[in-house]
Design a protein around this motif. Sequence first.
Motif, short mmCIF file in Angstrom:
data_model
loop_
_atom_site.label_atom_id
_atom_site.label_comp_id
_atom_site.label_asym_id
_atom_site.label_seq_id
_atom_site.Cartn_x
_atom_site.Cartn_y
_atom_site.Cartn_z
N LEU A 196 0.82 -1.21 0.00
CA LEU A 196 0.00 0.00 0.00
C LEU A 196 0.86 1.26 0.00
O LEU A 196 0.53 2.25 -0.66
CB LEU A 196 -0.93 -0.01 1.20
N LEU A 197 1.96 1.23 0.72
CA LEU A 197 2.82 2.42 0.81
C LEU A 197 3.36 2.81 -0.55
O LEU A 197 3.27 3.97 -0.97
CB LEU A 197 3.97 2.14 1.78
N PHE A 198 3.92 1.86 -1.28
CA PHE A 198 4.56 2.19 -2.55
C PHE A 198 3.53 2.51 -3.63
O PHE A 198 3.78 3.34 -4.50
CB PHE A 198 5.48 1.06 -2.99
N ALA A 199 2.37 1.87 -3.56
CA ALA A 199 1.31 2.23 -4.49
C ALA A 199 0.87 3.66 -4.27
O ALA A 199 0.63 4.41 -5.23
CB ALA A 199 0.12 1.28 -4.33
N ALA A 200 0.77 4.08 -3.00
CA ALA A 200 0.38 5.45 -2.70
C ALA A 200 1.46 6.45 -3.08
O ALA A 200 1.18 7.53 -3.62
CB ALA A 200 0.04 5.58 -1.22
N LEU A 201 2.72 6.11 -2.83
CA LEU A 201 3.81 7.01 -3.21
C LEU A 201 3.91 7.15 -4.73
O LEU A 201 4.26 8.23 -5.24
CB LEU A 201 5.14 6.50 -2.64
N ALA A 202 3.58 6.08 -5.45
CA ALA A 202 3.55 6.17 -6.91
C ALA A 202 2.40 7.05 -7.38
O ALA A 202 2.51 7.76 -8.39
CB ALA A 202 3.44 4.78 -7.52
N GLU A 203 1.30 7.03 -6.64
CA GLU A 203 0.13 7.84 -7.00
C GLU A 203 0.36 9.32 -6.73
O GLU A 203 -0.10 10.17 -7.50
CB GLU A 203 -1.08 7.34 -6.18
N TRP A 204 1.09 9.63 -5.65
CA TRP A 204 1.34 11.02 -5.27
C TRP A 204 2.85 11.25 -5.21
O TRP A 204 3.48 11.06 -4.16
CB TRP A 204 0.69 11.33 -3.93
N PRO A 205 3.46 11.67 -6.31
CA PRO A 205 4.92 11.73 -6.41
C PRO A 205 5.60 12.69 -5.45
O PRO A 205 6.82 12.59 -5.25
CB PRO A 205 5.15 12.16 -7.87
N ARG A 206 4.85 13.62 -4.87
CA ARG A 206 5.48 14.57 -3.94
C ARG A 206 5.38 14.12 -2.49
O ARG A 206 5.92 14.77 -1.58
CB ARG A 206 4.85 15.95 -4.09
N ALA A 207 4.71 13.01 -2.24
CA ALA A 207 4.51 12.54 -0.88
C ALA A 207 5.73 11.76 -0.38
O ALA A 207 6.53 11.24 -1.16
CB ALA A 207 3.27 11.66 -0.81
N ARG A 208 5.83 11.68 0.94
CA ARG A 208 6.82 10.84 1.61
C ARG A 208 6.07 9.91 2.55
O ARG A 208 4.97 10.24 2.99
CB ARG A 208 7.86 11.68 2.35
N GLY A 209 6.68 8.76 2.87
CA GLY A 209 5.93 7.80 3.65
C GLY A 209 6.77 6.99 4.61
O GLY A 209 8.00 6.92 4.52
N LEU A 210 6.05 6.36 5.53
CA LEU A 210 6.63 5.46 6.54
C LEU A 210 5.89 4.14 6.48
O LEU A 210 4.65 4.11 6.53
CB LEU A 210 6.52 6.08 7.93
N GLY A 211 6.62 3.04 6.38
CA GLY A 211 6.03 1.71 6.44
C GLY A 211 6.54 0.99 7.67
O GLY A 211 7.75 0.93 7.92
N ILE A 212 5.62 0.44 8.45
CA ILE A 212 5.97 -0.27 9.68
C ILE A 212 5.48 -1.71 9.58
O ILE A 212 4.35 -1.96 9.15
CB ILE A 212 5.35 0.41 10.92
N ASP A 213 6.31 -2.64 9.99
CA ASP A 213 5.90 -4.04 10.02
C ASP A 213 6.65 -4.74 11.14
O ASP A 213 7.78 -4.36 11.48
CB ASP A 213 6.19 -4.72 8.68
N ALA A 214 6.03 -5.77 11.70
CA ALA A 214 6.67 -6.54 12.76
C ALA A 214 7.62 -7.59 12.22
O ALA A 214 8.43 -8.14 12.97
CB ALA A 214 5.60 -7.21 13.63
#
Length: 283
Positions: free
Chosen positions: A133-151
């Motif tokens: 979901l993170l990378f799909a969203a970053l591809a959709e909004w090229p100016r956004a930055r994101g954080l992905g958390i997983d255990a």
Amino acid sequence: MTETGDRGPVHPVVRAAITAAAARFGFSETPRLDAELLMAHALGTSREAMLLGQLNDPAPDGFAALVERRAAHEPVAYITGVRDFWTISLAVGPGVLIPRADSETLLEAAVDHFRGTSGPATILDLGTGPGTLLFAALAEWPRARGLGIDASEQALEYAARNARQLGLAQRARLERGDWLAGHDERFDLVLCNPPYVETGAPLSPEVRDWEPAAALFAGAEGLDDYRRLAPQIATALAPGGVGCIEIGAEQGPAAAALFRDAGLRVNIRRDLAGHQRCLVATS
């Protein structure tokens, strides 16, 4: 099957080999597609290129082994090592939840929420897995930055690999964690596909025997992780932000109540099959 002629082994053509393989995949909802994807992988080409120009070529030697793996219910995505999702392709393998088209409902909800705006500047993906979901969203909004958390450290290794392959490593942080424990940041968009399968629920062998149980099961009602996530997501949403959280087809009312109890406004969005699939939560 490979026949033997006067000049040695005679391989079936691609078209016939696909048909024979599909006949063995009766347990699958998409037997023909499975066979085509495996054949394209064996040929080292795309499914589209194969269908357009290689159906009458000899089937490659490696295809038979791929068919045996699929016949043992190993997921196609684990065999090929890749899965398409939204507008991106992700490397996947044992130890990570396989991206599913149903989860694109979360991206559709986010796109609708930010329609007519510049989009989210900050994105959080809880339980990011291979970064779906993170990378799909970053591809959709090229100016956004994101954080992905997983255990899962294994899942984060796949996510790091995908970030590099997609050219998103500079825009994405990846952290091992227990949901949002220890974080006090706020985000314009929070995405989450948590475990939500009831313990003991019947699953197909390719899910039950291959995909990680920790990414699937969430207690007797399938609600355990929602109970933890609801108050955390409520505090993580920036003003004007939205949380898009995946749910099981029968969990809408119960899951929505938990997020409403945390002070959020919640709507339920259905997937293309008409099933309840996404909680759309705003403050």
